[in-house]
Structure formats: C-alpha cells, structure tokens
Design an enzyme around this catalytic site. Structure first.
Site, mmCIF file in Angstrom:
data_model
loop_
_atom_site.group_PDB
_atom_site.id
_atom_site.type_symbol
_atom_site.label_atom_id
_atom_site.label_comp_id
_atom_site.label_asym_id
_atom_site.label_seq_id
_atom_site.Cartn_x
_atom_site.Cartn_y
_atom_site.Cartn_z
ATOM 1 N N ASP A 41 35.063 109.666 44.089
ATOM 2 C CA ASP A 41 34.090 108.764 44.707
ATOM 3 C C ASP A 41 34.125 107.416 44.003
ATOM 4 O OD1 ASP A 41 32.091 111.620 45.012
ATOM 5 O OD2 ASP A 41 32.739 110.400 46.712
ATOM 6 N N ASP A 180 30.984 115.916 53.393
ATOM 7 C CA ASP A 180 30.761 115.382 52.049
ATOM 8 C C ASP A 180 29.277 115.128 51.785
ATOM 9 O OD1 ASP A 180 31.845 112.321 50.328
ATOM 10 O OD2 ASP A 180 31.011 114.200 49.592
HETATM 11 C C1 DX5 Z 1 28.083 110.680 47.732
HETATM 12 C C2 DX5 Z 1 29.512 111.087 47.521
HETATM 13 C C3 DX5 Z 1 29.696 112.588 47.502
HETATM 14 C C4 DX5 Z 1 28.867 113.285 46.429
HETATM 15 C C5 DX5 Z 1 28.727 114.736 46.785
HETATM 16 O O1 DX5 Z 1 28.036 109.376 48.127
HETATM 17 O O2 DX5 Z 1 30.360 110.553 48.500
HETATM 18 O O3 DX5 Z 1 31.076 112.888 47.333
HETATM 19 O O4 DX5 Z 1 29.443 113.138 45.188
HETATM 20 O O5 DX5 Z 1 27.885 115.324 45.867
HETATM 21 P P1 DX5 Z 1 26.829 116.468 46.257
HETATM 22 O O6 DX5 Z 1 27.671 117.650 46.663
HETATM 23 O O7 DX5 Z 1 26.116 116.679 44.956
HETATM 24 O O8 DX5 Z 1 25.970 115.973 47.347
HETATM 25 ZN ZN ZN Z 2 32.432 111.365 48.493
#
Ligand code: DX5
Ligand code: ZN
Length: 217
Positions: A41, A180
C-alpha cells in the site's frame, strides 16, 4: 482461485500497512507464509489523507522480499512510483479509477511488462470500470475507504465483485478481482466471490501469522 491438495483455495495477498511488529519483522514473517503476493500500500497524503512512502523509499524497503509484488498506488501522480519499482519482482501495479488519467498509466505499466490494475473506491459506481475491462489484468475493489488498515468492511462492495465476475465471464476475460479492506474471520465468507483477498490487520496484528493465515485463506 487455485487448487491445493484438491481444495479450491482463494488467492491471498498480504498487506503490511497495519501490524503489531516493526516493518522489517512483519515483512520477514510474511515472506515465510504461503501467500501469493505481497500487497504494498502506497499513500501520498494527497489522494488519501495518510502518507507513508516516497518513490525512492520502495526499492530499499522491499529489497529482501521474495514474494511477487502487488502494488496498490493510492497516489495522485503514479509515474515516479512506477519508475521507482519497475525493475523489481512486480506482478501488478494498480492505480485508482478516480484519477483523471487511466490509459496513460495502464500503457506505461504494460510497457514495463507488468500487469496493470485499477482500484475502485466504495462510493464509485462499478460502471466506471467497464471501458477498461479489456485492457487490465487486475481489479482492486475497495472494501473500505482507502487510507488506513483496520477498518470495517462495507458489505455492499461485494455486489461489485459479483457484477465484475459476470462481466468477466460474459466477455471471456481473465482479470483477477481482489477485495481490499475489512477482510477478517467474520467477513471471510462474505468475500468468497473474489479471486484474491487482501489479508491486512486481521493477520498482521495477530500473534501467530501461520495459524491465522491458515484460518483466513
Ligand atoms: C487501505 C489499504 C488496504 C489495507 C487493508 O487503504 O488499501 O490494503 O491495508 O487492511 P485491513 O485488512 O486491515 O482492512
Ligand atoms: Zn490496499
């Protein structure tokens, strides 16, 4: 989806955005898991409120990673980031459909021999993706508003995945559809229509990565 020991298994990509360990330790732990990709990310503090990496930080941070990279660019100007990682073991580079330019980045990514993806925010209509379905290899359906880990899944977004799976079948295309944000043991079944799931804080905030990973996959 893939088959392991006769079982249909969801493909997994692990995000290290929110973890109870240091970034180095988290990356080492993830590298030992049987996940398909590392979900990277990237936030610029403009497209999303939070900031984490400058383009030049990425090669150093990811130098010891052996997993294929699934790079999620939550940035207004993807070009310097694409340039910075172009020689790494990258499977997909994904920019957001909400950006002004689309084909400019899809073509740039393809010219590097890398798979191009488009991500879509919760409040963006899935139809915005339709003109690009023939040109992309990956779609990230955001289950949360982008910009941080540990948020609650907005379940309506699963309907977008179902719609895109239909489009994929009707048009005989083969892009992978990833969900995601907000995937955990409670929401795991709900996101079954996806091809790939991002495992973020539900995994990286846990004590035993291997055990949690096997429960979530
Ligand atoms: C949020 C990111 C995601 C996040 C997912 O903007 O794009 O990839 O890290 O994390 P969780 O699974 O904790 O929601
Ligand atoms: Zn992400």
């Amino acid at each position: 989806m893939k088959v392991i020991e006769g079982w249909w298994m969801m493909k997994t990509t692990v995000s290290f955005l929110k973890s109870k360990y240091s970034r180095e330790e988290t990356l080492k732990k993830i590298d030992k898991l049987d996940c398909d990709y590392l979900h990277v990310d990237v936030m610029d503090g403009k497209f999303v409120e939070n900031f984490n990496f400058h383009p030049e930080d990425l090669p150093e941070i990811l130098k010891d990673v052996t997993k294929e990279l699934d790079v999620h660019l939550m940035v207004e100007d993807p070009t310097p980031y694409i340039e910075a990682i172009k020689d790494m073991n990258v499977k997909y580079i994904t920019t957001h459909i909400e950006l002004q330019e689309k084909h400019k980045y899809i073509d740039m990514i393809h010219s590097l021999g890398i798979g191009a993806g488009l991500a879509i925010n919760p409040d963006t209509d899935v139809k915005r993706l339709y003109p690009y379905l023939d040109d992309i290899q990956y779609i990230i359906v955001m289950g949360v508003v982008p910009g941080k880990g540990g948020q609650k899944l907005i379940p309506e977004n699963v309907l977008k995945i179902i719609k895109l799976q239909e489009m994929k079948k009707d048009k005989n295309l083969d892009f992978e559809i990833c969900i995601d944000g907000g995937v955990n043991l409670e929401t795991r079944e709900l996101v079954e229509p996806a091809d790939v799931i991002v495992l973020g804080s539900a995994l990286c905030m846990s004590d035993n990565y291997k055990e949690t990973f096997n429960k979530l996959r």
